[in-house]
Each structure stands twice: as structure tokens, then as C-alpha cells.
Design a protein around this motif. Structure first.
Motif, PDB file in Angstrom:
ATOM      1  N   LEU A   1      39.920  23.956  27.683  1.00  0.00           N
ATOM      2  CA  LEU A   1      39.793  23.893  26.231  1.00  0.00           C
ATOM      3  C   LEU A   1      39.078  25.125  25.655  1.00  0.00           C
ATOM      4  O   LEU A   1      38.840  25.190  24.459  1.00  0.00           O
ATOM      5  N   ALA A   2      38.686  26.053  26.530  1.00  0.00           N
ATOM      6  CA  ALA A   2      37.906  27.216  26.102  1.00  0.00           C
ATOM      7  C   ALA A   2      38.792  28.429  25.911  1.00  0.00           C
ATOM      8  O   ALA A   2      39.896  28.492  26.408  1.00  0.00           O
ATOM      9  N   SER A   3      38.285  29.412  25.173  1.00  0.00           N
ATOM     10  CA  SER A   3      39.003  30.654  24.954  1.00  0.00           C
ATOM     11  C   SER A   3      38.276  31.791  25.647  1.00  0.00           C
ATOM     12  O   SER A   3      37.088  31.697  25.939  1.00  0.00           O
TER      13      SER A   3
ATOM     14  N   THR B   1      38.131  44.190  38.447  1.00  0.00           N
ATOM     15  CA  THR B   1      37.533  44.353  39.765  1.00  0.00           C
ATOM     16  C   THR B   1      38.418  45.279  40.589  1.00  0.00           C
ATOM     17  O   THR B   1      39.511  45.662  40.169  1.00  0.00           O
ATOM     18  N   SER B   2      37.964  45.622  41.781  1.00  0.00           N
ATOM     19  CA  SER B   2      38.722  46.563  42.611  1.00  0.00           C
ATOM     20  C   SER B   2      40.061  45.990  43.047  1.00  0.00           C
ATOM     21  O   SER B   2      41.012  46.743  43.264  1.00  0.00           O
ATOM     22  N   GLN B   3      40.149  44.639  43.194  1.00  0.00           N
ATOM     23  CA  GLN B   3      41.407  44.012  43.623  1.00  0.00           C
ATOM     24  C   GLN B   3      42.055  43.153  42.551  1.00  0.00           C
ATOM     25  O   GLN B   3      43.054  42.496  42.818  1.00  0.00           O
ATOM     26  N   GLY B   4      41.510  43.127  41.346  1.00  0.00           N
ATOM     27  CA  GLY B   4      42.091  42.274  40.308  1.00  0.00           C
ATOM     28  C   GLY B   4      41.190  42.180  39.117  1.00  0.00           C
ATOM     29  O   GLY B   4      40.817  43.193  38.520  1.00  0.00           O
ATOM     30  N   LEU B   5      40.802  40.947  38.762  1.00  0.00           N
ATOM     31  CA  LEU B   5      39.923  40.753  37.613  1.00  0.00           C
ATOM     32  C   LEU B   5      39.201  39.428  37.733  1.00  0.00           C
ATOM     33  O   LEU B   5      39.606  38.530  38.469  1.00  0.00           O
ATOM     34  N   LYS B   6      38.110  39.309  36.991  1.00  0.00           N
ATOM     35  CA  LYS B   6      37.390  38.064  36.823  1.00  0.00           C
ATOM     36  C   LYS B   6      37.292  37.769  35.337  1.00  0.00           C
ATOM     37  O   LYS B   6      37.091  38.680  34.530  1.00  0.00           O
ATOM     38  N   ALA B   7      37.432  36.494  35.000  1.00  0.00           N
ATOM     39  CA  ALA B   7      37.351  36.085  33.606  1.00  0.00           C
ATOM     40  C   ALA B   7      36.430  34.886  33.503  1.00  0.00           C
ATOM     41  O   ALA B   7      36.396  34.026  34.385  1.00  0.00           O
ATOM     42  N   SER B   8      35.685  34.831  32.388  1.00  0.00           N
ATOM     43  CA  SER B   8      34.739  33.742  32.171  1.00  0.00           C
ATOM     44  C   SER B   8      35.192  32.919  30.980  1.00  0.00           C
ATOM     45  O   SER B   8      35.341  33.439  29.873  1.00  0.00           O
ATOM     46  N   LEU B   9      35.427  31.623  31.218  1.00  0.00           N
ATOM     47  CA  LEU B   9      35.765  30.691  30.157  1.00  0.00           C
ATOM     48  C   LEU B   9      34.579  29.762  29.927  1.00  0.00           C
ATOM     49  O   LEU B   9      33.559  29.871  30.607  1.00  0.00           O
ATOM     50  N   GLU B  10      34.738  28.838  29.021  1.00  0.00           N
ATOM     51  CA  GLU B  10      33.609  27.987  28.671  1.00  0.00           C
ATOM     52  C   GLU B  10      33.184  27.081  29.820  1.00  0.00           C
ATOM     53  O   GLU B  10      31.991  26.898  30.075  1.00  0.00           O
ATOM     54  N   THR B  11      34.139  26.493  30.532  1.00  0.00           N
ATOM     55  CA  THR B  11      33.789  25.504  31.560  1.00  0.00           C
ATOM     56  C   THR B  11      34.099  25.959  32.972  1.00  0.00           C
ATOM     57  O   THR B  11      33.722  25.282  33.929  1.00  0.00           O
ATOM     58  N   PHE B  12      34.816  27.052  33.141  1.00  0.00           N
ATOM     59  CA  PHE B  12      35.087  27.542  34.488  1.00  0.00           C
ATOM     60  C   PHE B  12      35.347  29.042  34.458  1.00  0.00           C
ATOM     61  O   PHE B  12      35.632  29.630  33.408  1.00  0.00           O
ATOM     62  N   ASP B  13      35.234  29.631  35.647  1.00  0.00           N
ATOM     63  CA  ASP B  13      35.523  31.050  35.819  1.00  0.00           C
ATOM     64  C   ASP B  13      36.822  31.201  36.588  1.00  0.00           C
ATOM     65  O   ASP B  13      37.185  30.349  37.418  1.00  0.00           O
ATOM     66  N   VAL B  14      37.521  32.292  36.334  1.00  0.00           N
ATOM     67  CA  VAL B  14      38.786  32.580  37.000  1.00  0.00           C
ATOM     68  C   VAL B  14      38.677  33.938  37.689  1.00  0.00           C
ATOM     69  O   VAL B  14      38.190  34.897  37.092  1.00  0.00           O
ATOM     70  N   GLU B  15      39.136  33.988  38.924  1.00  0.00           N
ATOM     71  CA  GLU B  15      39.276  35.266  39.609  1.00  0.00           C
ATOM     72  C   GLU B  15      40.706  35.412  40.097  1.00  0.00           C
ATOM     73  O   GLU B  15      41.256  34.495  40.707  1.00  0.00           O
TER      74      GLU B  15
ATOM     75  N   THR C   1      36.696  28.344  39.405  1.00  0.00           N
ATOM     76  CA  THR C   1      35.457  27.726  39.837  1.00  0.00           C
ATOM     77  C   THR C   1      34.742  27.120  38.643  1.00  0.00           C
ATOM     78  O   THR C   1      34.514  27.808  37.638  1.00  0.00           O
ATOM     79  N   PRO C   2      34.355  25.842  38.696  1.00  0.00           N
ATOM     80  CA  PRO C   2      33.623  25.233  37.579  1.00  0.00           C
ATOM     81  C   PRO C   2      32.279  25.916  37.352  1.00  0.00           C
ATOM     82  O   PRO C   2      31.621  26.372  38.301  1.00  0.00           O
ATOM     83  N   LYS C   3      31.849  25.971  36.095  1.00  0.00           N
ATOM     84  CA  LYS C   3      30.536  26.512  35.776  1.00  0.00           C
ATOM     85  C   LYS C   3      29.452  25.673  36.445  1.00  0.00           C
ATOM     86  O   LYS C   3      29.457  24.451  36.371  1.00  0.00           O
ATOM     87  N   GLY C   4      28.564  26.333  37.134  1.00  0.00           N
ATOM     88  CA  GLY C   4      27.457  25.630  37.758  1.00  0.00           C
ATOM     89  C   GLY C   4      27.808  24.909  39.037  1.00  0.00           C
ATOM     90  O   GLY C   4      26.964  24.225  39.621  1.00  0.00           O
TER      91      GLY C   4
ATOM     92  N   LEU D   1      44.430  33.973  27.885  1.00  0.00           N
ATOM     93  CA  LEU D   1      43.013  34.086  27.561  1.00  0.00           C
ATOM     94  C   LEU D   1      42.503  32.928  26.721  1.00  0.00           C
ATOM     95  O   LEU D   1      41.310  32.850  26.447  1.00  0.00           O
ATOM     96  N   ARG D   2      43.375  32.023  26.322  1.00  0.00           N
ATOM     97  CA  ARG D   2      42.923  30.853  25.580  1.00  0.00           C
ATOM     98  C   ARG D   2      42.685  29.658  26.501  1.00  0.00           C
ATOM     99  O   ARG D   2      41.647  29.022  26.446  1.00  0.00           O
ATOM    100  N   ARG D   3      43.651  29.371  27.376  1.00  0.00           N
ATOM    101  CA  ARG D   3      43.531  28.206  28.262  1.00  0.00           C
ATOM    102  C   ARG D   3      43.290  28.582  29.725  1.00  0.00           C
ATOM    103  O   ARG D   3      43.052  27.727  30.546  1.00  0.00           O
TER     104      ARG D   3
END
Length: 775
Positions: free
Chosen positions: A8-10, A26-40, A54-57, A98-100
């Protein structure tokens, strides 16, 4: 009420003021931070990309048990808009919304492959012993007519796994691997070891795991089913070469009760002149069940185990010894594991013996297991292991059994990786002890990556019926399509009790089933007879002149004549990520009719096999894929692909076809694999297309081949010129033939049909230097 983490985060691009969050290159791709989870998003190669959410926390992701490849430097281009960031390699294009946080993966040129659905990801916090982890679900959208394969070994009789709902959890006869590949040329490995539900509907395709720290999956692009398998091996490890003798014929029974009985079986095969390479000692050689799996021989029934091993070797055969992951309380293994808190507290086989499995996830426990196995058994010199119950058996199952801790977390969290870790321990410790013999592990279950540990999985304790035989074909193919090249089944099925009262091995109905199953097994990676209720040795069925004896002997001999072809194919498995059993789609993916042929398969590059899987069959319909010309193996008749033919199949015949362009080395008639050198091989060429085959040879055992002690001779057929080129030999090994004769034959209606000797067109002397021969 259970809390759900939804998409539900952007996500805000780093240089865009309208969004609240960011992504980082990143050297092999990217990392993104959303409201409730991170994406690599991380590329491991141009063809392999990992998506990690990965869920936040949440707790950090543990190192993978299956994946061993390290990410390699990969050239990537990045493009972005307000709503999407895109990474493109030479082979793949990955778009992150980048929204969902949705991910879409396509070919680099844009052809769609695998897209997540809008409501793609769900994390549900676990409670109790798995607190701090999540039940994880990830959903995708497939094309409506897309064909998919894999999921390990499922006994559902289907090749195409569309429309299926399968709980992936290890059980006897069911091998659970959360991987599928598409006829579109990609595969997806869901890297999770807990029980996982795979579900495919018209709306979505999903993996839902009971325990996870993240949603973690890899997408691999190979272009073809063979290409996907090669990429999966690149990710999870290559398959070492089995000893040459393993590709011959092995005999087993549940069980040989004395060492005299076991050795006598080998003697009777030798006296009959029927080929045999392996003999298997199943359970209870240790005595009563209260001494279960003691890894020592009962002095009453096996009083001189060293003499038994030596006798088998003097007869030029090889010995499997069974070992289980569970121990009865009376054994010293149980007592040591219990004192060190290294037992899993649930009942495993046999019932009533209070047997417990050891903690295979603990490297110290695996070392203890080997210490006993080495001292009690391996020191005697056996040649292979039968690792039974590798899923493992779970008797009197209770929900709390899965809550107990292991070295790596709750048993629930790592349940499906039990066979992977168990066979790992035996493989790694045997190789550390001695490399004189290649490790051969006959196992009843498997997980992704297990191919790197010398594992050959059989289909479990299946029933004796034609219905079960029919299911073995797609089960084997889907297993192979998950990257595991070595599979086999108990010839005739394990449980044959329904035939016992009517004469057992002399029962005509069982004889028909057994013979048809043996014909199928001739063209599988391992040919092995085993079962309970009815002894299966060839002489149990009669004597020469009896059809049930004669047909078995014919196909065992055929297996040995095909050894040079099979060993060369096995080398392609090891050196190029190949497969032995392949679906028709592997070579004929553009032929839509080939995509879901669940009753036929390719054996290596050259053979098409259509097992007889119904009682009383006199004629079988066989589809010959378009794009090739085919030869009937038995008659040499030439047929055009893209048609279904009606093939007569009396009991002595299995429908087999050879692809035009095939080059098949035909081995000598032998009583065991290493009896004769390959110094006068017949080389059969099937004209009608260009072709190639590499004859592979080494010492037959040991790992010196990994250090270069091997040779390859490549044959190339130019059909337009009617010319066979035998190239310079590459490599060498001690004892290698310096000079040999190749007897060249052109297959066709009048020559090279079936097992009969072909009429030689030319015999050439080969001294390791290139020859060009007109035929």
C-alpha cells in the motif's frame, strides 16, 4: 485480528520531490524502500535475477541452503520514470513499480516472461515458536495458454502443472521443490524450505510458505527447458559424474536376510551370464528393530561382513548399503545425539521402536553421523549408499512436532530441506575421507541443489500397478526439469502384495507389469530392480525360453550396449548442465503438440521413448515431433515428424525412435560395465540431418576426471556430404586406449535396426588423430 502487510506504500525516486521514499543503485541492481517492506533486485548473471522483499523490522534473511552461486559482475542499464525503475541486462529486463513494489520480468527485447499481480505480496506475522517470522505469499500472472513444468516429483500423472494446487511438503513418493519452469523459456525458484502451497488458477499463480523471513525468489532465463535447467545448475550447483557401473543394472530386494543370500544372488547372475553391476543390502542387517540403524552388522546373519564385501568385489559387482537418518534408543548413535541435544523429537520408521531422526541441519551432527557410518560400514569398502527415508518418515505426526527447534530454526521452517542437508553430510564427509570412489547416494527425497551431492532419487514406495507406472513418466520428467538429473524407480513398483497370492513372479499379470516397467527403466538414469512381497531377481520369473525371462535379459543387455551413449550423455550433464530424461518440449518447443506429451520422453539427445503403461497393450499411439525425421529403432523405418503413428508393441518390444542426425556408439556385450574396453565400438549414424556426439571416457571411478584425467572424441556428421568427421581426441587418462577400431554403420530399413549387429560400412583405425570418412 491478524495484521497483514500489504503493498500500500509508494516509492520516491531519489531525484523526485513528489514521493516520500527512494531507491538506491547497487553494483548488481538496486534497493528500494517502501513503507512496510524493502525490495532488492540483484542480478547474479545476465540470465539470473533475484528478487528479495523483506518486511520492515523483520529478521535478516539467512544464507541460502540451495543457492551457491555468487553474483557476478553484470552490465546493466537503468532507466526510470515517476512510477517505474527499469534494469536491463543482456538477457532480461526487470521493472519495479514504485507505487506498489510490483516486479515485472521480460526478455531484454521486451517479450513478456513473468509479472507479479497487483496484490502480489503478503506477509502475515507468525506466532508461537515461529514468532518473528512470517507466513509469506507471492503471486504472479501467467499467460492463459502458458505451459509450466516442475514442482519436484508429484504423483499426479500430469506433465503440465497448470491448474494445480499442491502442498509442497516432503513425503514418501512426493518430492517437494518450489520451482517451476515455463515453455516460454524461463524458470522461477522460490527459495523457501517450509511447507509451501503452490496454486495456479485463471487469475494468478502463487507460492505461499508457512514460515519465511522474506519473499525470496530467482528468475532464470534459458530460452528452452534445457537452457533453464542449465541456469538452475549454475545457480545451485553442478551434478558430479556417477561411477560408470551405476549406469548398468542393479538388483535389490526387501531384503536379503543373510550375507550368504546376498552373495548368492550375484553368483547366480554370473552363472546365468545376465549382466549385473550393483547389489543392494536393505535394512535389518544390524539385527532387531531395537538396534535400528546401528551401522554395524548382526553377527548371527552377517558374521563376516568384510568377506561379504570382498566376495561381491571378486565377482566384479558393487555393493550398496542402506543407512537411515533415524536411530533406535539402544544404539550408541542415539545416545550420543541425545546427550548433545541433536535429535528431533518425533517418531520415524519403524513403528513402535521409538526411533528418532538426528538434526541434519547441524554440521556437528552430520559429522557425528559420518563418524559412525565410516567406522562401521565405509571402512569395509562398500561402493554406494542407499539413504532411505530421506524425507524423513514421520510416524504419529503431531502439530507440535514441527514447533521443535533445529540448528537452523523450527523444524517447520526448514522441513523441506531435510534431504538436502542429510545427503550433504554424507557426500562431503565421504569425499573428505577418500576420493578413490565417487559418491553415489540413492535417496528417497530431494530438494533444489541436491544434484551437487551425488544424489540419485527414486520415486519412493510406489504401488505395483500400470496406473502407477503411467504416473512415473511425468513424475520423472518434472523432477528432471527442476535441475535434478538422476532419477529412478523400483522396477515393478514396491508394494506387489496384490499379485503374491496368484503366484508372485510366476503370475502372468505381474510378469507383464514387471517387464513393461523394466523396458521403461532401460531408458532412465538408473536401472534398478527392487520391491517387497515378491522377489524380483530374473531367475524368479523362470528360465531361458520363458518369455518373462527372455525379455528381461534382452533389455538388460540393451542397457549395457547403450553404455557408451549413456556415459557420454552423463558427461554432458556434468560438464554442460544437461539432462538424461527430457520432455519433448526440450528439443521441440516450437511444436505446440509436443509441449504436453506426458507419456513420452527423450533419452539424451537421440532417442524418443514411449513406455507401454496399460495392461494388454498391442498397439500404442506415439507422437513424433515436427521438425525432425525419425527412425523406428527396431526396424529402421524412416518416418516424418509432426504425426501420430500406431506402433505395434508385442511384449518383447517398447516403442523407441531415433532422431535423424543421431550418432550412437554401440558398446560390446558384457556381464558388467567395466568388463571390456571400448576398443571396437560400433558407431551408428542415422542420416537425414547433421549431427554430433562426444564419446566420453575416464577411469570409470574416482574424481581424477575433475582434474583432467578424461578423454573426449567428438563425432560430427555432415549429411549433405555424407561425411563423418572423427576429431582429434581431447585429454587423456591412465590406461586409456592409444589405438582403437571404429566400425561405422549407416542405420536404415536394411541396417542398424534394434539390437541386431549393424552391417558395417567401413571399419577405421583411430589413433587419436582426426579422421574424415565418406559413408
Amino acid at each position: 485480528m491478524t495484521k497483514y502487510y500489504a503493498l500500500l506504500a509508494s516509492l520516491l525516486l531519489a531525484n523526485t520531490s513528489g514521493w516520500a521514499q527512494s531507491y538506491q543503485r547497487t553494483s548488481q541492481g538496486l534497493k528500494a524502500s517502501l513503507e512496510t517492506f524493502d525490495v532488492e533486485i540483484r542480478f547474479y548473471s545476465p540470465q539470473i535475477v533475484r528478487v528479495l522483499k523483506t518486511p520492515k523490522g523483520g529478521p535478516p534473511r539467512l544464507a541460502s541452503l540451495s543457492v551457491i552461486k555468487e553474483p557476478q559482475a553484470t552490465a546493466l542499464t537503468l532507466a526510470s520514470t515517476d512510477s517505474t525503475v527499469t534494469l536491463t541486462s543482456q538477457a532480461l529486463r526487470v521493472r519495479l513499480g514504485l507505487r506498489r513494489g510490483n516486479v515485472a520480468i521480460d526478455q531484454a527485447a521486451g517479450a513478456p516472461l513473468l509479472h507479479e499481480t497487483r496484490a502480489a505480496i503478503r506477509f502475515r506475522p507468525n506466532q508461537g515458536p515461529d514468532a518473528g517470522t512470517y507466513a509469506v505469499r507471492q503471486a504472479f500472472r501467467l499467460a492463459p495458454d502458458e505451459v509450466i513444468y516442475g514442482l519436484g516429483q508429484q504423483q499426479n500423472g500430469k506433465l503440465n502443472q497448470r491448474g494445480q494446487r499442491v502442498r509442497l511438503a516432503q513425503h514418501n513418493t512426493s518430492v517437494a521443490i518450489p520451482f517451476f519452469q515455463s515453455a516460454k523459456g524461463y524458470g522461477i525458484f522460490w527459495d523457501n524450505y517450509s511447507p509451501t502451497t503452490f496454486a495456479d488458477t485463471l487469475q494468478e499463480t502463487s507460492f505461499a510458505s508457512e514460515v519465511g523471513r522474506a519473499a525470496d525468489y530467482y528468475v532464470l532465463y534459458g530460452g528452452t527447458t534445457d537452457g533453464v535447467v542449465a541456469q538452475l545448475r549454475e545457480l545451485t550447483g553442478q551434478a558430479p559424474l556417477m561411477p560408470l557401473w551405476v549406469y548398468g543394472f542393479s538388483q535389490s530386494r526387501e531384503r536379503y536376510k543373510t550375507q550368504v543370500e546376498l552373495v548368492d544372488v550375484v553368483k547366480r547372475y554370473r552363472a546365468l551370464g545376465v549382466p549385473l553391476d550393483g547389489i543392494v543390502q536393505d535394512w535389518q542387517y544390524w539385527g532387531k528393530d531395537d538396534n535400528w540403524n546401528a551401522m554395524s552388522f548382526d553377527p548371527a546373519t552377517f558374521p563376516r561382513p568384510q568377506q561379504m564385501v570382498d566376495s561381491v568385489h571378486l565377482l566384479k559387482a558393487h555393493l550398496f548399503i542402506v543407512a537411515w537418518p533415524g536411530f533406535a534408543p539402544k544404539t550408541p548413535q542415539y545416545q550420543e545425539f541425545a546427550s548433545k541435544n541433536m535429535l528431533l523429537n518425533f517418531d520415524t520408521w519403524p513403528p513402535g521402536a521409538n526411533t528418532k531422526p538426528y538434526d541434519v541441519y547441524n554440521p556437528a551432527a552430520r559429522a557425528i553421523y559420518w563418524r559412525y557410518l565410516n567406522k562401521g560400514i565405509f571402512s569395509l569398502g562398500p561402493d554406494a549408499w542407499w539413504l532411505d527415508s530421506t524425507e524423513p518418515d514421520h510416524i504419529n505426526e503431531k502439530p507440535t512436532d514441527f514447533d521443535q527447534p533445529t540448528h537452523l530454526g523450527t523444524y517447520r521452517s526448514v522441513q523441506n530441506a531435510f534431504p538436502l542437508q542429510h545427503v550433504r553430510g554424507v557426500y562431503e564427509h565421504q569425499r573428505a575421507t577418500s576420493e578413490a570412489k565417487r559418491v553415489m547416494l540413492l535417496t528417497r527425497s530431494a530438494f533444489a541443489g541436491q544434484q551437487r551431492y551425488g544424489s540419485n532419487t527414486w520415486s519412493g514406495d510406489v504401488g505395483s500397478s500400470f496406473e502407477t507406472l503411467k504416473k512415473q513418466v511425468p513424475a520423472a520428467l518434472n523432477f528432471s526439469l527442476t535441475g535434478l538429473p538422476y532419477w529412478n524407480a523400483d522396477i515393478g513398483g514396491f508394494f506387489a502384495g496384490s499379485f503374491k497370492k496368484d503366484g508372485g513372479a510366476k503370475n502372468p499379470a505381474f510378469q507383464e507389469l514387471y517387464v513393461r516397467w523394466m523396458q521403461f527403466a532401460t531408458f532412465t538414469p538408473m536401472m534398478r530392480s527392487h520391491g517387497t512381497d515378491i522377489p524380483r531377481e530374473i531367475y524368479q520369473f523362470g528360465q531361458r525360453g520363458d518369455w518373462a525371462f527372455d525379455v528381461q535379459e534382452q533389455f538388460i543387455n540393451l542397457r549395457y550396449r547403450l553404455l557408451p551413449y549413456l556415459y557420454g550423455t552423463a558427461w554432458q550433464v556434468t560438464s554442460h548442465g544437461g539432462s538424461i530424461m527430457r520432455p519433448l518440449a526440450a528439443a521441440f518447443g516450437r511444436d505446440r503438440a509436443s509441449l504436453d506429451q506426458s507419456g513420452e520422453f527423450l533419452f539424451g539427445q537421440s532417442f524418443l521413448v514411449a513406455p507401454v503403461t496399460e495392461a494388454g497393450t498391442k498397439t500404442k499411439s506415439v507422437y513424433l515431433p515436427a521438425g525432425a525425421t525419425w527412425y523406428d529403432f527396431w526396424t529402421g523405418q524412416r518416418l516424418t515428424g509432426g504425426q501420430t503413428v500406431a506402433r505395434a508393441c508385442p511384449i518383447e518390444l517398447l516403442p523407441v525412435y531415433v532422431r535423424a542426425g543421431a550418432i550412437v556408439p554401440w558398446g560390446p556385450k558384457v556381464q558388467y560395465a567395466g568388463e571390456k574396453k571400448w576398443d571396437h565400438l560400433e558407431i551408428r549414424v542415422y542420416p537425414g540431418a547433421n549431427g554430433e556426439f562426444t564419446l566420453y571416457e575416464d577411469e570409470g571411478d574416482s574424481y581424477r576426471y575433475e582434474k583432467g584425467a578424461r578423454s573426449e572424441i567428438t563425432f560430427r556428421w555432415d549429411d549433405a556430404k555424407r561425411q563423418l568427421t572423427i576429431q582429434n581426441r581431447q585429454g587423456s587418462f591412465p590406461g586409456m586406449l592409444a589405438r582403437r577400431t571404429f566400425r561405422l554403420a549407416l542405420a536404415g530399413p536394411q541396417n542398424g535396426a534394434g539390437v541386431a549387429p549393424a552391417k558395417v560400412v567401413k571399419a577405421v583405425s583411430y589413433a587419436s588423430k582426426q579422421l574424415v570418412v565418406k559413408l
